[in-house]
Design a protein around this motif. Structure first.
Motif, PDB file in Angstrom:
ATOM      1  N   ILE A   1       0.827  -1.219   0.000  1.00 58.90           N
ATOM      2  CA  ILE A   1       0.000   0.000   0.000  1.00 58.90           C
ATOM      3  C   ILE A   1       0.854   1.259   0.000  1.00 58.90           C
ATOM      4  O   ILE A   1       0.313   2.374   0.108  1.00 58.90           O
ATOM      5  N   ALA A   2       2.174   1.120  -0.128  1.00 57.89           N
ATOM      6  CA  ALA A   2       3.057   2.292  -0.049  1.00 57.89           C
ATOM      7  C   ALA A   2       2.845   3.233  -1.232  1.00 57.89           C
ATOM      8  O   ALA A   2       2.700   4.445  -1.061  1.00 57.89           O
ATOM      9  N   ARG A   3       2.828   2.679  -2.445  1.00 59.27           N
ATOM     10  CA  ARG A   3       2.701   3.541  -3.624  1.00 59.27           C
ATOM     11  C   ARG A   3       1.344   4.249  -3.679  1.00 59.27           C
ATOM     12  O   ARG A   3       1.265   5.430  -4.026  1.00 59.27           O
ATOM     13  N   SER A   4       0.283   3.525  -3.349  1.00 67.43           N
ATOM     14  CA  SER A   4      -1.041   4.154  -3.376  1.00 67.43           C
ATOM     15  C   SER A   4      -1.152   5.239  -2.312  1.00 67.43           C
ATOM     16  O   SER A   4      -1.799   6.272  -2.523  1.00 67.43           O
ATOM     17  N   SER A   5      -0.499   5.032  -1.160  1.00 66.06           N
ATOM     18  CA  SER A   5      -0.514   6.051  -0.096  1.00 66.06           C
ATOM     19  C   SER A   5       0.239   7.300  -0.527  1.00 66.06           C
ATOM     20  O   SER A   5      -0.204   8.431  -0.284  1.00 66.06           O
ATOM     21  N   VAL A   6       1.390   7.106  -1.182  1.00 63.56           N
ATOM     22  CA  VAL A   6       2.164   8.247  -1.673  1.00 63.56           C
ATOM     23  C   VAL A   6       1.396   8.976  -2.766  1.00 63.56           C
ATOM     24  O   VAL A   6       1.392  10.220  -2.818  1.00 63.56           O
ATOM     25  N   LEU A   7       0.727   8.219  -3.642  1.00 60.76           N
ATOM     26  CA  LEU A   7      -0.078   8.849  -4.687  1.00 60.76           C
ATOM     27  C   LEU A   7      -1.201   9.679  -4.080  1.00 60.76           C
ATOM     28  O   LEU A   7      -1.464  10.818  -4.515  1.00 60.76           O
ATOM     29  N   THR A   8      -1.881   9.138  -3.075  1.00 59.35           N
ATOM     30  CA  THR A   8      -2.947   9.892  -2.395  1.00 59.35           C
ATOM     31  C   THR A   8      -2.398  11.191  -1.810  1.00 59.35           C
ATOM     32  O   THR A   8      -3.005  12.260  -1.944  1.00 59.35           O
ATOM     33  N   ALA A   9      -1.227  11.101  -1.168  1.00 56.58           N
ATOM     34  CA  ALA A   9      -0.625  12.288  -0.566  1.00 56.58           C
ATOM     35  C   ALA A   9      -0.215  13.294  -1.632  1.00 56.58           C
ATOM     36  O   ALA A   9      -0.452  14.504  -1.494  1.00 56.58           O
ATOM     37  N   PHE A  10       0.409  12.817  -2.712  1.00 52.58           N
ATOM     38  CA  PHE A  10       0.877  13.708  -3.768  1.00 52.58           C
ATOM     39  C   PHE A  10      -0.287  14.449  -4.417  1.00 52.58           C
ATOM     40  O   PHE A  10      -0.248  15.678  -4.590  1.00 52.58           O
ATOM     41  N   LEU A  11      -1.333  13.724  -4.775  1.00 52.34           N
ATOM     42  CA  LEU A  11      -2.510  14.372  -5.358  1.00 52.34           C
ATOM     43  C   LEU A  11      -3.165  15.317  -4.364  1.00 52.34           C
ATOM     44  O   LEU A  11      -3.633  16.410  -4.728  1.00 52.34           O
ATOM     45  N   GLY A  12      -3.177  14.897  -3.089  1.00 54.66           N
ATOM     46  CA  GLY A  12      -3.763  15.759  -2.064  1.00 54.66           C
ATOM     47  C   GLY A  12      -3.064  17.096  -1.966  1.00 54.66           C
ATOM     48  O   GLY A  12      -3.704  18.160  -1.897  1.00 54.66           O
TER      49      GLY A  12
ATOM     50  N   GLU B   1       9.177  10.818  -4.589  1.00 55.53           N
ATOM     51  CA  GLU B   1       8.796   9.489  -4.095  1.00 55.53           C
ATOM     52  C   GLU B   1       7.953   8.736  -5.108  1.00 55.53           C
ATOM     53  O   GLU B   1       8.025   7.492  -5.199  1.00 55.53           O
ATOM     54  N   PHE B   2       7.138   9.472  -5.870  1.00 52.49           N
ATOM     55  CA  PHE B   2       6.269   8.810  -6.846  1.00 52.49           C
ATOM     56  C   PHE B   2       6.930   8.677  -8.220  1.00 52.49           C
ATOM     57  O   PHE B   2       6.475   7.902  -9.052  1.00 52.49           O
ATOM     58  N   LEU B   3       8.002   9.415  -8.437  1.00 49.44           N
ATOM     59  CA  LEU B   3       8.663   9.395  -9.741  1.00 49.44           C
ATOM     60  C   LEU B   3       9.102   8.000 -10.182  1.00 49.44           C
ATOM     61  O   LEU B   3       9.016   7.683 -11.383  1.00 49.44           O
ATOM     62  N   PRO B   4       9.592   7.109  -9.282  1.00 51.03           N
ATOM     63  CA  PRO B   4       9.944   5.752  -9.733  1.00 51.03           C
ATOM     64  C   PRO B   4       8.800   5.011 -10.415  1.00 51.03           C
ATOM     65  O   PRO B   4       9.029   4.197 -11.319  1.00 51.03           O
ATOM     66  N   VAL B   5       7.577   5.273  -9.998  1.00 49.26           N
ATOM     67  CA  VAL B   5       6.426   4.631 -10.632  1.00 49.26           C
ATOM     68  C   VAL B   5       6.322   5.073 -12.088  1.00 49.26           C
ATOM     69  O   VAL B   5       6.063   4.265 -12.994  1.00 49.26           O
TER      70      VAL B   5
ATOM     71  N   LYS C   1      14.924   2.222 -17.074  1.00 44.10           N
ATOM     72  CA  LYS C   1      15.424   1.330 -16.034  1.00 44.10           C
ATOM     73  C   LYS C   1      16.585   1.930 -15.244  1.00 44.10           C
ATOM     74  O   LYS C   1      16.647   1.812 -14.024  1.00 44.10           O
ATOM     75  N   LYS C   2      17.525   2.587 -15.930  1.00 40.80           N
ATOM     76  CA  LYS C   2      18.685   3.156 -15.244  1.00 40.80           C
ATOM     77  C   LYS C   2      18.255   4.275 -14.291  1.00 40.80           C
ATOM     78  O   LYS C   2      18.719   4.352 -13.152  1.00 40.80           O
ATOM     79  N   SER C   3      17.399   5.157 -14.782  1.00 37.38           N
ATOM     80  CA  SER C   3      16.918   6.253 -13.931  1.00 37.38           C
ATOM     81  C   SER C   3      16.122   5.713 -12.749  1.00 37.38           C
ATOM     82  O   SER C   3      16.213   6.223 -11.628  1.00 37.38           O
ATOM     83  N   TYR C   4      15.362   4.650 -13.018  1.00 39.59           N
ATOM     84  CA  TYR C   4      14.574   4.026 -11.954  1.00 39.59           C
ATOM     85  C   TYR C   4      15.479   3.463 -10.857  1.00 39.59           C
ATOM     86  O   TYR C   4      15.246   3.669  -9.666  1.00 39.59           O
ATOM     87  N   LYS C   5      16.543   2.764 -11.267  1.00 41.26           N
ATOM     88  CA  LYS C   5      17.463   2.195 -10.289  1.00 41.26           C
ATOM     89  C   LYS C   5      18.210   3.279  -9.524  1.00 41.26           C
ATOM     90  O   LYS C   5      18.421   3.174  -8.311  1.00 41.26           O
ATOM     91  N   THR C   6      18.606   4.340 -10.230  1.00 44.63           N
ATOM     92  CA  THR C   6      19.327   5.437  -9.574  1.00 44.63           C
ATOM     93  C   THR C   6      18.466   6.118  -8.527  1.00 44.63           C
ATOM     94  O   THR C   6      18.911   6.381  -7.405  1.00 44.63           O
TER      95      THR C   6
END
Length: 528
Positions: free
Chosen positions: A82-93, A141-145, A153-158
């Motif tokens: 539930i981490a990504r959905s929680s961060v998405l809720t916060a970001f949109l909020g 925090e949401f950018l990796p998604v 892939k490289k940017s995601y890992k970094t």
């Protein structure tokens, strides 16, 4: 080429109507100003756009930093689904909070000023900076998604390698401004009603945000499971329910302790509009959810957990509106109820948040692909809450539905509940109000009362002549003998001669002891 036309559904029609009203209200707001689109005034400049859109929006987004800290700092991987959905809720909020702030600011095009025009002595400056910084952190925090979806892939890992430092910054910024929103009201002890004022408001704002944020995580997890036909992370959400009980209990103890410190416990049962709103807030948003969540059969089924989260969210919203609106009305001297345009803008922003969450979750990897398993390794089948709960669920929904209806009616009655005579207080309550209000006063204009048919002359009330120069304050009369309604006092005949003769209103002092008797008409009534 075939063009697919969106299917007309009930909720889409409602959405179009909401956004149509919101667009019209937006046009009026930015072409004709705040006066034409709101019921705000110089005496009451903060309404629903601050109370709901800002205070509520920021608080309900607190689940993002709580879950992120749990997963990435405390390394409790069980909560990762539930981490990504929680961060998405916060970001949109937070994005929607910034959008709402643009409506409330008199000059929204100057929103960038705090970035270069620093005022570190202002609480608003600290809140503004923390909100901007935390919104940026949430994006990181949401950018990796996003990177995962686009195949970088490289940017995601970094970026994944710096997740922990980013989360730590997010927790720091969020804790700072969640508490600082409460600090805004610490500086107004003479204006905020004692049922809500407390020197511990920064801590209480933070604690209540944790409870409201976790309840919002449960709320959005349930709705997203329904919307996308996916499995509900029920075992995780049940653990959040147990945490909410502890957090709410801590908040409730602090809440009651603050009222006791104000010697305001007697105000809870006066029957005033403030006491009614207080009872709705504390009972509906704290006491009832605590009781229900302590019952395993309720906490461990989808209906009980979801409805308890709804109660916590409603209680959180009521608390923030009570602090920002209900608790401030008595000292403002005016009545306030949001105009339909204020409501239209707020509902449009909330609707935009739900739509944005739906489409981002639909096209980006927000939720885990793995299906939830029970302790025996079997797939947990998702059932709608009432089906899962059986008859007990229907009974519980019916009971809670009745409670919600009664609460809404109570709030409506409480808002329209007007008392021309005194609000009962103990001597300690009156002493408290006197102490916190002792400061230099700006006296209102004299009030000229309408003459009745049998009146021997005009009555003009002058505030300055009724104030003790050694201890000037408003609360020796207001909150005790009168509501502060100077704009209506003369026009509506607030003072009633029968009440004066009964020792109420002016008769409280004009009893031939503290001041001359109400029988001596010539001192007040001046013949024309």
């Amino acid at each position: 080429m075939k063009i697919s036309v969106p299917k007309i559904t009930f909720w889409r029609v409602i959405l179009v109507l909401i956004w149509t009203g919101g667009l019209y209200a937006t046009f009026v707001r930015f072409t004709q100003g705040l006066g034409a689109s709101t019921n705000l005034s110089d005496k009451f400049p903060w309404g629903i756009w601050i109370g709901f859109d800002i205070l509520v929006g920021v608080g309900l987004a607190a689940g993002g930093f709580v879950i992120a800290a749990t997963v990435y700092i405390f390394d409790l991987k069980d909560f990762k689904p539930i981490a990504r959905s929680s961060v998405l809720t916060a970001f949109l909020g937070y994005l929607l909070v910034v959008t709402a702030l643009m409506f409330d600011l008199g000059r929204p095009y100057r929103i960038w000023h705090p970035i270069i025009m620093w005022n570190p002595h202002s609480v608003m400056f600290e809140v503004g900076w923390c909100v901007m910084l935390y919104t940026s952190v949430l994006f990181l925090e949401f950018l990796p998604v996003i990177l995962q979806k686009l195949g970088f892939k490289k940017s995601y890992k970094t970026l994944s390698k710096i997740t922990v430092p980013v989360v730590i910054l997010g927790v720091l910024f969020s804790m700072l401004h969640q508490s600082s929103l409460g600090t805004l009201y610490v500086i107004v002890p003479g204006k905020l009603h004692p049922l809500w004022y407390s020197g511990m408001m920064p801590v209480m704002f933070f604690v209540s945000a944790v409870a409201g944020g976790l309840a919002m995580v449960i709320f959005e997890s349930y709705l997203s499971a329904r919307a996308f036909g996916r499995q509900l992370e029920f075992s995780i959400l049940t653990r959040l329910g147990r945490v909410i009980v502890v957090v709410l209990a801590v908040w409730l103890v602090m809440r009651l302790q603050g009222i006791a410190a104000n010697h305001a416990l007697g105000m809870i049962f006066t029957g005033s509009s403030e006491s009614i709103f207080f009872m709705v807030e504390v009972f509906l948003g704290a006491i009832l959810p605590i009781i229900l969540l302590l019952i395993p059969k309720i906490r461990e089924n989808t209906a009980g957990l979801f409805l308890c989260s709804v109660l916590v969210v409603i209680g959180f919203i009521t608390n923030r509106l009570n602090v920002s609106i209900t608790g401030m009305l008595g000292s403002s001297g005016v009545d306030y109820f949001p105009s339909w345009m204020e409501v239209a803008v707020t509902t449009s922003i909330v609707a935009a948040g739900f739509v944005a969450f739906y489409y981002v979750s639909k096209y980006f990897p927000v939720f885990p692909d793995a299906e939830e398993k029970d302790s025996a390794g079997q797939q947990i089948a998702y059932k709608p809450p009432l089906v899962a709960a059986g008859k007990a669920g229907y009974y519980m929904v019916s009971i809670l539905g009745v409670i919600l209806i009664i609460s809404v009616l109570g709030m409506a009655i409480g808002y329209n509940y007007k008392k021309d005579h005194q609000v009962l207080q103990t001597d300690q309550d009156a002493e408290y109000m006197n102490n916190v209000s002792s400061h230099s006063l700006a006296y209102p204009e004299p009030i000229v009362f309408q003459m009745g048919e049998d009146s021997p002359g005009v009555v003009t009330f002058d505030h300055e002549s009724h104030v003790d120069p050694d201890n000037p304050n408003c609360m020796s009369c207001h909150q005790k003998m009168f509501k502060i309604r100077p704009e209506k006092a003369g026009a509506l005949g607030t003072v009633d001669m029968e009440k004066l003769y009964e020792g109420e209103q002016c008769g409280t002092c004009h009893n031939d002891d503290k001041a001359f008797s109400v029988e001596e008409c010539e001192f007040c009534h001046i013949a024309e």
